[in-house]
Design a protein around this motif. Structure first.
Motif, PDB file in Angstrom:
ATOM      1  N   LEU A 139       0.897  -1.051  -0.085  1.00 52.90           N
ATOM      2  CA  LEU A 139       0.043  -0.061   0.125  1.00 52.90           C
ATOM      3  C   LEU A 139       0.839   1.412   0.029  1.00 52.90           C
ATOM      4  O   LEU A 139       1.662   1.521   0.991  1.00 52.90           O
ATOM      5  CB  LEU A 139      -0.828   0.010   1.199  1.00 52.90           C
ATOM      6  CG  LEU A 139      -2.093   1.058   1.019  1.00 52.90           C
ATOM      7  CD1 LEU A 139      -3.301   0.603   2.028  1.00 52.90           C
ATOM      8  CD2 LEU A 139      -1.655   2.388   1.696  1.00 52.90           C
ATOM      9  N   THR A 140       0.796   1.894  -0.834  1.00 56.57           N
ATOM     10  CA  THR A 140       1.740   3.147  -1.253  1.00 56.57           C
ATOM     11  C   THR A 140       1.183   4.343  -1.454  1.00 56.57           C
ATOM     12  O   THR A 140       0.062   4.328  -2.204  1.00 56.57           O
ATOM     13  CB  THR A 140       2.622   2.765  -2.541  1.00 56.57           C
ATOM     14  OG1 THR A 140       2.091   2.648  -3.663  1.00 56.57           O
ATOM     15  CG2 THR A 140       3.647   1.601  -2.159  1.00 56.57           C
ATOM     16  N   LEU A 141       1.606   5.410  -1.352  1.00 58.54           N
ATOM     17  CA  LEU A 141       1.068   6.824  -1.539  1.00 58.54           C
ATOM     18  C   LEU A 141       1.388   7.009  -3.059  1.00 58.54           C
ATOM     19  O   LEU A 141       2.477   6.939  -3.593  1.00 58.54           O
ATOM     20  CB  LEU A 141       1.727   7.902  -0.826  1.00 58.54           C
ATOM     21  CG  LEU A 141       1.430   9.274  -0.993  1.00 58.54           C
ATOM     22  CD1 LEU A 141      -0.086   9.369  -0.737  1.00 58.54           C
ATOM     23  CD2 LEU A 141       2.225  10.121  -0.293  1.00 58.54           C
ATOM     24  N   ALA A 142       0.188   7.154  -3.785  1.00 57.67           N
ATOM     25  CA  ALA A 142       0.380   7.536  -5.428  1.00 57.67           C
ATOM     26  C   ALA A 142       1.339   8.627  -5.499  1.00 57.67           C
ATOM     27  O   ALA A 142       1.253   9.556  -4.986  1.00 57.67           O
ATOM     28  CB  ALA A 142      -0.898   7.441  -5.933  1.00 57.67           C
ATOM     29  N   PRO A 143       1.801   8.645  -6.680  1.00 54.49           N
ATOM     30  CA  PRO A 143       2.714   9.670  -7.258  1.00 54.49           C
ATOM     31  C   PRO A 143       1.768  10.960  -7.569  1.00 54.49           C
ATOM     32  O   PRO A 143       0.788  10.627  -8.126  1.00 54.49           O
ATOM     33  CB  PRO A 143       3.656   8.951  -8.419  1.00 54.49           C
ATOM     34  CG  PRO A 143       2.778   8.019  -8.768  1.00 54.49           C
ATOM     35  CD  PRO A 143       2.319   7.203  -7.484  1.00 54.49           C
ATOM     36  N   THR A 144       2.051  11.975  -7.423  1.00 52.95           N
ATOM     37  CA  THR A 144       1.228  13.149  -7.805  1.00 52.95           C
ATOM     38  C   THR A 144       1.910  13.902  -9.172  1.00 52.95           C
ATOM     39  O   THR A 144       1.848  15.280  -8.984  1.00 52.95           O
ATOM     40  CB  THR A 144       1.006  14.176  -6.541  1.00 52.95           C
ATOM     41  OG1 THR A 144       2.573  14.564  -6.276  1.00 52.95           O
ATOM     42  CG2 THR A 144       0.360  13.401  -5.543  1.00 52.95           C
ATOM     43  N   ALA A 145       2.160  13.009 -10.025  1.00 50.55           N
ATOM     44  CA  ALA A 145       3.028  13.707 -11.347  1.00 50.55           C
ATOM     45  C   ALA A 145       1.690  14.592 -12.047  1.00 50.55           C
ATOM     46  O   ALA A 145       0.743  14.198 -11.703  1.00 50.55           O
ATOM     47  CB  ALA A 145       3.501  12.764 -12.017  1.00 50.55           C
ATOM     48  N   SER A 146       1.982  15.602 -12.484  1.00 47.16           N
ATOM     49  CA  SER A 146       0.851  16.461 -13.156  1.00 47.16           C
ATOM     50  C   SER A 146       1.543  16.754 -14.671  1.00 47.16           C
ATOM     51  O   SER A 146       2.297  16.596 -15.321  1.00 47.16           O
ATOM     52  CB  SER A 146       1.038  17.910 -12.504  1.00 47.16           C
ATOM     53  OG  SER A 146       2.059  18.709 -12.762  1.00 47.16           O
ATOM     54  N   VAL A 147       0.426  17.438 -15.134  1.00 42.76           N
ATOM     55  CA  VAL A 147       0.433  17.934 -16.647  1.00 42.76           C
ATOM     56  C   VAL A 147       0.565  19.295 -16.744  1.00 42.76           C
ATOM     57  O   VAL A 147       0.252  19.923 -17.678  1.00 42.76           O
ATOM     58  CB  VAL A 147      -0.704  17.322 -17.428  1.00 42.76           C
ATOM     59  CG1 VAL A 147      -0.768  16.045 -17.632  1.00 42.76           C
ATOM     60  CG2 VAL A 147      -1.960  17.861 -16.831  1.00 42.76           C
TER      61      VAL A 147
END
Length: 258
Positions: free
Chosen positions: A170-178
């Protein structure tokens, strides 16, 4: 060089967001019965089996009939978390039914929480095919407002065969953006997606690259169009990072393949 740079970026994301919040998701530090006194896992009619039951050294096992395994995790409201695991039913006389749930552990009655990429709104129903390891099974959860502690629960009722569980994370999702592509009104949808993702912008999208969370490229497509559909039907279920190129701008974002 570009690929190396992006892999380093994914490694940075992994270091920030990829920490497994599940303790001993591989069951490699435990032996014997899993009970409410077992740390970090708890449950009933469950145990840790040795290498003979799994490709790995140890595996969690819900014994024949009714059984459960669970772990309680602290989360941050508003954040999205990715849950991954492997499983296998043991064939024999009986059923093969389990829906994995995530519960609000501190609320009265421990209600089920809605999932992203689940087979139902608030659950993930396992395949009923026995004697097959299903690897990389995944779904996500956005922790609702006020929820600070969740319970990841593997529970099956009476009449069901033994179920092996391994490699739970269970991992914190990456918050990559556009953000770098906003100037081109870039859009990508749907998310989650099944067979296709649709891309659009006011300038030509040159190409996209798709990576899994290990940084491995799984799809590369030249587009040179303002609107397109990208076939993702061959990808396994899970979470991916898309890297999109428009003129000199590059943006990365996450999507879930159902």
């Amino acid at each position: 060089m570009k690929k190396i740079t992006f892999l380093l970026t994914l490694l940075t994301i992994s270091l920030s967001f990829g920490q497994n919040l599940i303790s001993d998701g591989t069951f490699d530090t435990q032996t014997g019965a899993i009970t409410t006194a077992t740390s970090p896992w708890a449950g009933f009619n469950a145990q840790v089996l040795g290498a003979a039951a799994s490709p790995d050294p140890n595996v969690g096992n819900g014994n024949n009939g009714e059984a459960s395994m669970f772990q309680v995790i602290t989360v941050t409201p508003g954040e999205t978390y990715d849950i991954d695991f492997d499983y296998k039913w043991v064939s024999g006389s009986g059923n093969y039914n389990m829906t994995v749930r995530v519960k609000d552990d501190l609320a009265a009655g421990k209600p089920n929480l809605d999932l992203i990429g689940g087979t139902t709104t608030n659950g993930y129903t396992l395949s009923t095919t026995p004697d097959t390891w299903f690897t990389g099974t995944s779904f996500s959860l956005e922790a609702p407002t006020g929820v600070t502690q969740i319970r990841l629960l593997f529970y099956k009722g009476s009449g069901n065969r033994p179920l092996r569980i391994d490699n739970v994370s269970l991992t914190l999702a990456p918050t990559a953006s556009v953000k770098d592509l906003e100037q081109f009104s870039f859009k990508s949808y749907p998310n989650p997606a099944n067979d296709y993702i649709k891309l659009s912008a006011v300038k030509n999208i040159n190409k996209i690259e798709v990576y899994n969370l290990l940084g491995q490229e799984v799809l590369n497509k030249n587009i040179d169009s303002k609107n397109t559909e990208v076939n993702i039907s061959t990808l396994s279920k899970g979470v991916y990072i898309v890297k999109a190129f428009i003129e000199d701008a590059v943006g990365s974002y996450k999507f879930i393949k159902e």
